[in-house]
Enzyme design. Sequence first.
Site, mmCIF file in Angstrom:
data_model
loop_
_atom_site.group_PDB
_atom_site.id
_atom_site.type_symbol
_atom_site.label_atom_id
_atom_site.label_comp_id
_atom_site.label_asym_id
_atom_site.label_seq_id
_atom_site.Cartn_x
_atom_site.Cartn_y
_atom_site.Cartn_z
ATOM 1 N N GLU A 103 16.718 -38.763 -21.202
ATOM 2 C CA GLU A 103 15.631 -37.884 -21.782
ATOM 3 C C GLU A 103 14.956 -38.338 -23.028
ATOM 4 O OE1 GLU A 103 16.129 -33.991 -19.825
ATOM 5 O OE2 GLU A 103 18.132 -33.982 -21.110
ATOM 6 N N GLU A 116 22.484 -35.027 -14.628
ATOM 7 C CA GLU A 116 22.895 -33.472 -14.858
ATOM 8 C C GLU A 116 23.118 -32.703 -13.407
ATOM 9 O OE1 GLU A 116 21.093 -34.938 -18.275
ATOM 10 O OE2 GLU A 116 20.642 -35.394 -16.175
#
Length: 266
Positions: free
Chosen positions: A120, A140
């Site tokens: 990210e 995730e």
Amino acid sequence: MGGTEHLTVQREGATLVLTLNRPEARNALSLPMLVGLYDGWLEADADDSVRSIVFTGAGGSFCSGMDLKALAGNGMAGEEYRDRLKADPDLHWKAMLRHHRPCKPVIAAVEGYCVAGGTEMLQGTDIRVAGESATFGLFEVKRGLFPIGGSTVRLQRQIPRTHALEMLLTGRPYSAREAAAIGLVGHVVPDGTALAKALEIAEQINSCGPLAVEAVKASVYETAEMTESDGLAAELTRGWPVFDTADAKEGARAFAEKRPPVYKRA
């Protein structure tokens, strides 16, 4: 020069090198690391002698994501860091480049794990170099979580949507070569040489006019979601003033005199 116990700050000429420094945890994000990162971005922006930033990790890993225990301050972060987060609840997002974009170019030098929060943060950098054995991925969904660091917005704007959705929805790891093939990174180099390659690119940037470099970077991001006509108009607004700077005149003189230019950000 700033830094914390989990984030080191060094100068390499006109380049500020920010290093995630928690190798025993594969540089999992901690509160001291986030505070150091945010302060590093601000330091680079404020210092006119800094022309580029290299962002890397110590101990053969880039970042393995968030350490929730450390972020909660369970024995690892001092009161000073908890106070910083309390004073600015958005600090962690700024540190992770979700809510802050440095005006100087940011070059990522990735070795080893660059997953979850690491991938990210990578999306907030401008140029990306990876060692051959680097691993990327957004894990995730495999943990029943959401990649809330910006990936559902940014990734599809940086790589083809089919690849973005596969990465987001499968939670599988990607090799450096596969990351390069889909456009997530720009260079794959032998293991252990990502930092050297990133510094090489930084030096090329540093030799250019700093006002021009910053204006070009700003224009690319400002116009990314505009229509072509709006983007071209915005480009003129951003670009024309550069031609009136002393840096532009120095660049022209240096070219005519066949010598390296000496830029002074004026």
